[in-house]
Design a protein around this motif. Structure first.
Motif, mmCIF file in Angstrom:
data_model
loop_
_atom_site.group_PDB
_atom_site.id
_atom_site.type_symbol
_atom_site.label_atom_id
_atom_site.label_comp_id
_atom_site.label_asym_id
_atom_site.label_seq_id
_atom_site.Cartn_x
_atom_site.Cartn_y
_atom_site.Cartn_z
ATOM 1 N N ASP A 153 0.825 -1.203 0.000
ATOM 2 C CA ASP A 153 0.000 0.000 0.000
ATOM 3 C C ASP A 153 0.853 1.244 0.000
ATOM 4 O O ASP A 153 0.573 2.233 -0.677
ATOM 5 C CB ASP A 153 -0.916 0.010 1.236
ATOM 6 C CG ASP A 153 -2.004 -1.030 1.117
ATOM 7 O OD1 ASP A 153 -2.617 -1.377 2.148
ATOM 8 O OD2 ASP A 153 -2.242 -1.509 -0.012
ATOM 9 N N GLY A 154 1.928 1.193 0.816
ATOM 10 C CA GLY A 154 2.789 2.370 0.907
ATOM 11 C C GLY A 154 3.525 2.651 -0.383
ATOM 12 O O GLY A 154 3.789 3.808 -0.712
ATOM 13 N N LEU A 155 3.852 1.591 -1.131
ATOM 14 C CA LEU A 155 4.636 1.789 -2.331
ATOM 15 C C LEU A 155 3.791 2.058 -3.565
ATOM 16 O O LEU A 155 4.300 2.536 -4.570
ATOM 17 C CB LEU A 155 5.497 0.556 -2.608
ATOM 18 C CG LEU A 155 6.701 0.368 -1.706
ATOM 19 C CD1 LEU A 155 7.384 -0.941 -2.040
ATOM 20 C CD2 LEU A 155 7.674 1.514 -1.900
ATOM 21 N N SER A 156 2.502 1.710 -3.494
ATOM 22 C CA SER A 156 1.673 1.875 -4.688
ATOM 23 C C SER A 156 1.482 3.339 -4.995
ATOM 24 O O SER A 156 1.326 4.149 -4.087
ATOM 25 C CB SER A 156 0.305 1.243 -4.475
ATOM 26 O OG SER A 156 0.447 -0.114 -4.192
ATOM 27 N N PRO A 157 1.489 3.661 -6.274
ATOM 28 C CA PRO A 157 1.262 5.067 -6.654
ATOM 29 C C PRO A 157 -0.136 5.489 -6.236
ATOM 30 O O PRO A 157 -1.088 4.723 -6.377
ATOM 31 C CB PRO A 157 1.402 5.062 -8.171
ATOM 32 C CG PRO A 157 1.248 3.650 -8.580
ATOM 33 C CD PRO A 157 1.695 2.811 -7.450
ATOM 34 N N SER B 68 3.846 -10.952 -2.759
ATOM 35 C CA SER B 68 5.233 -11.016 -3.236
ATOM 36 C C SER B 68 5.290 -10.574 -4.684
ATOM 37 O O SER B 68 6.203 -9.853 -5.092
ATOM 38 C CB SER B 68 5.771 -12.442 -3.139
ATOM 39 O OG SER B 68 5.755 -12.897 -1.830
ATOM 40 N N ASP B 69 4.303 -11.019 -5.439
ATOM 41 C CA ASP B 69 4.223 -10.629 -6.840
ATOM 42 C C ASP B 69 4.149 -9.114 -6.978
ATOM 43 O O ASP B 69 4.920 -8.485 -7.709
ATOM 44 C CB ASP B 69 2.964 -11.270 -7.426
ATOM 45 C CG ASP B 69 3.147 -11.599 -8.869
ATOM 46 O OD1 ASP B 69 2.141 -11.619 -9.584
ATOM 47 O OD2 ASP B 69 4.302 -11.834 -9.276
ATOM 48 N N ARG B 70 3.208 -8.530 -6.236
ATOM 49 C CA ARG B 70 3.025 -7.085 -6.274
ATOM 50 C C ARG B 70 4.299 -6.355 -5.868
ATOM 51 O O ARG B 70 4.723 -5.401 -6.496
ATOM 52 C CB ARG B 70 1.902 -6.689 -5.303
ATOM 53 C CG ARG B 70 0.524 -6.974 -5.802
ATOM 54 C CD ARG B 70 0.066 -5.940 -6.786
ATOM 55 N NE ARG B 70 -0.396 -4.735 -6.141
ATOM 56 C CZ ARG B 70 -0.308 -3.533 -6.676
ATOM 57 N NH1 ARG B 70 0.223 -3.373 -7.843
ATOM 58 N NH2 ARG B 70 -0.762 -2.477 -6.027
ATOM 59 N N LEU B 71 4.899 -6.835 -4.782
ATOM 60 C CA LEU B 71 6.109 -6.195 -4.277
ATOM 61 C C LEU B 71 7.204 -6.236 -5.318
ATOM 62 O O LEU B 71 7.940 -5.259 -5.506
ATOM 63 C CB LEU B 71 6.588 -6.892 -3.004
ATOM 64 C CG LEU B 71 6.066 -6.321 -1.707
ATOM 65 C CD1 LEU B 71 6.608 -7.097 -0.542
ATOM 66 C CD2 LEU B 71 6.468 -4.870 -1.585
ATOM 67 N N SER B 72 7.301 -7.374 -6.004
ATOM 68 C CA SER B 72 8.342 -7.497 -7.017
ATOM 69 C C SER B 72 8.164 -6.447 -8.098
ATOM 70 O O SER B 72 9.116 -5.782 -8.503
ATOM 71 C CB SER B 72 8.307 -8.903 -7.589
ATOM 72 O OG SER B 72 8.861 -8.905 -8.866
ATOM 73 N N GLN B 73 6.904 -6.282 -8.543
ATOM 74 C CA GLN B 73 6.665 -5.259 -9.561
ATOM 75 C C GLN B 73 6.976 -3.867 -9.037
ATOM 76 O O GLN B 73 7.633 -3.069 -9.692
ATOM 77 C CB GLN B 73 5.202 -5.277 -9.994
ATOM 78 C CG GLN B 73 4.777 -6.535 -10.691
ATOM 79 C CD GLN B 73 3.272 -6.574 -10.805
ATOM 80 O OE1 GLN B 73 2.593 -5.568 -10.631
ATOM 81 N NE2 GLN B 73 2.741 -7.742 -11.081
ATOM 82 N N LEU B 74 6.490 -3.604 -7.822
ATOM 83 C CA LEU B 74 6.638 -2.255 -7.288
ATOM 84 C C LEU B 74 8.097 -1.898 -7.041
ATOM 85 O O LEU B 74 8.547 -0.806 -7.352
ATOM 86 C CB LEU B 74 5.855 -2.135 -5.971
ATOM 87 C CG LEU B 74 4.347 -2.041 -6.146
ATOM 88 C CD1 LEU B 74 3.662 -2.189 -4.820
ATOM 89 C CD2 LEU B 74 3.983 -0.720 -6.780
ATOM 90 N N LEU B 75 8.844 -2.844 -6.476
ATOM 91 C CA LEU B 75 10.227 -2.534 -6.151
ATOM 92 C C LEU B 75 11.064 -2.370 -7.409
ATOM 93 O O LEU B 75 12.079 -1.685 -7.412
ATOM 94 C CB LEU B 75 10.809 -3.636 -5.265
ATOM 95 C CG LEU B 75 10.277 -3.596 -3.845
ATOM 96 C CD1 LEU B 75 10.646 -4.849 -3.088
ATOM 97 C CD2 LEU B 75 10.812 -2.382 -3.121
ATOM 98 N N GLU B 76 10.618 -3.019 -8.468
ATOM 99 C CA GLU B 76 11.372 -2.911 -9.702
ATOM 100 C C GLU B 76 11.221 -1.540 -10.333
ATOM 101 O O GLU B 76 12.161 -0.967 -10.855
ATOM 102 C CB GLU B 76 10.864 -3.995 -10.651
ATOM 103 C CG GLU B 76 11.488 -3.977 -12.010
ATOM 104 C CD GLU B 76 10.723 -4.939 -12.908
ATOM 105 O OE1 GLU B 76 11.121 -5.092 -14.060
ATOM 106 O OE2 GLU B 76 9.727 -5.521 -12.448
ATOM 107 N N THR B 77 9.971 -1.026 -10.237
ATOM 108 C CA THR B 77 9.708 0.220 -10.955
ATOM 109 C C THR B 77 9.742 1.431 -10.051
ATOM 110 O O THR B 77 9.315 2.503 -10.428
ATOM 111 C CB THR B 77 8.319 0.161 -11.603
ATOM 112 O OG1 THR B 77 7.358 -0.013 -10.567
ATOM 113 C CG2 THR B 77 8.244 -1.018 -12.555
ATOM 114 N N ILE B 78 10.257 1.253 -8.871
ATOM 115 C CA ILE B 78 10.188 2.387 -7.940
ATOM 116 C C ILE B 78 11.113 3.498 -8.397
ATOM 117 O O ILE B 78 12.252 3.292 -8.778
ATOM 118 C CB ILE B 78 10.520 1.892 -6.525
ATOM 119 C CG1 ILE B 78 10.178 2.961 -5.499
ATOM 120 C CG2 ILE B 78 11.992 1.540 -6.387
ATOM 121 C CD1 ILE B 78 10.305 2.479 -4.084
ATOM 122 N N ASP B 79 10.581 4.674 -8.376
ATOM 123 C CA ASP B 79 11.341 5.839 -8.786
ATOM 124 C C ASP B 79 12.224 6.268 -7.612
ATOM 125 O O ASP B 79 11.718 6.547 -6.539
ATOM 126 C CB ASP B 79 10.357 6.947 -9.174
ATOM 127 C CG ASP B 79 11.057 8.268 -9.382
ATOM 128 O OD1 ASP B 79 10.375 9.292 -9.360
ATOM 129 O OD2 ASP B 79 12.289 8.256 -9.573
#
Lengths: 158, 94
Positions: A153-157, B68-79
């Protein structure tokens, strides 16, 4: 033989403990350049999932619970690390397996078998111990899931 | 539905004994949403509790997978310059 009157202790550590361990695992992954390398997505996901379970096991007390010990042992085997655990009564495993094969008739035992397959290290436990470990495992697992959800949640845009 | 009465457990000592079952049922009932909604509080059978427990664990594993899936995507594209990254960085460096 069985501890008849011992109340089952299922106090788990606070959420922060789980969060901290998980973030440390993630930062280790980052240091290994997992997120920037052209790795396959599947591998990345698997690494994150493994980090989640391992950090959960550590947060929950490391080697003090049977299930966390089994988790850590499994993870260490995968990375070929040498892990030292104090010798436990391995005899229990053998005895338990034998009596399981003899009469899996009662409904509870059938369900208990299924539970054994779901809880790490369950195959080595006597039923009453299995139940105790399960209660604790469930709490830790749901705590870990909450931590992951918060992170997502924290990381989602917005 | 007399097949899962607790009296059956009293026969052998390697089975779950009654005290622990009561204790466990109350503990698990707190952690498992499905059972909490069940009104017949003390008549929940042991096998039902175990069954719900298995389902619950499977659900949690599935959630962990998805996250885990979501985290993988998010951590990859994090600005790296976004506020979220700053938070994560500060938490990790602690």
């Amino acid at each position: 033989m069985a501890s008849a009157d011992k109340p089952i202790n299922t106090d788990v550590p606070e959420k922060d403990v789980f969060a901290l361990h998980f973030l440390q695992s993630l930062s280790n992954l980052r240091r290994q350049n997992t997120f920037n390398s052209p790795e396959k997505t599947n591998d990345r996901v698997k690494k994150i999932k493994k980090a989640a379970y391992v950090s959960m096991a550590r947060a929950a007390g490391g080697t003090s619970r049977l299930w966390s010990r089994a988790l850590l042992r499994r993870a260490a085997k995968e990375t070929n690390k040498v892990v030292r655990f104090s010798r436990r009564k391995k005899r229990v495993t053998w005895l338990r397996r034998r009596s399981n094969r003899r009469d899996p008739v009662e409904e509870e035992e059938k369900e208990a078998e299924r539970l054994r397959n779901l809880v790490p290290g369950g195959g080595a436990m006597e039923t009453s111990k299995l139940i105790e470990e399960t209660a604790y495992y469930i709490k830790c697992l749901s705590m870990q899931v909450k931590v992951m959800q918060c992170l997502v949640d924290g990381l989602s845009p917005k | 539905m007399s097949s899962s009465r607790r009296s059956r457990q009293a026969s052998s000592s390697s089975r779950i004994n009654d005290d622990q079952i009561t204790d466990l049922i109350s503990k698990l009932r707190q952690s498992i949403p499905e059972i909490r909604q069940n009104r017949r509080s003390n008549t929940v059978s042991a096998s039902k509790v175990l069954q719900e427990t298995c389902n619950y664990i499977r659900n949690l594993n599935k959630e962990a997978d998805d996250l885990s899936d979501r985290l993988s995507q998010l951590l990859e594209t994090i600005d790296p310059n976004s506020p979220q990254a700053a938070i994560i960085r500060s938490l990790i460096n602690e």
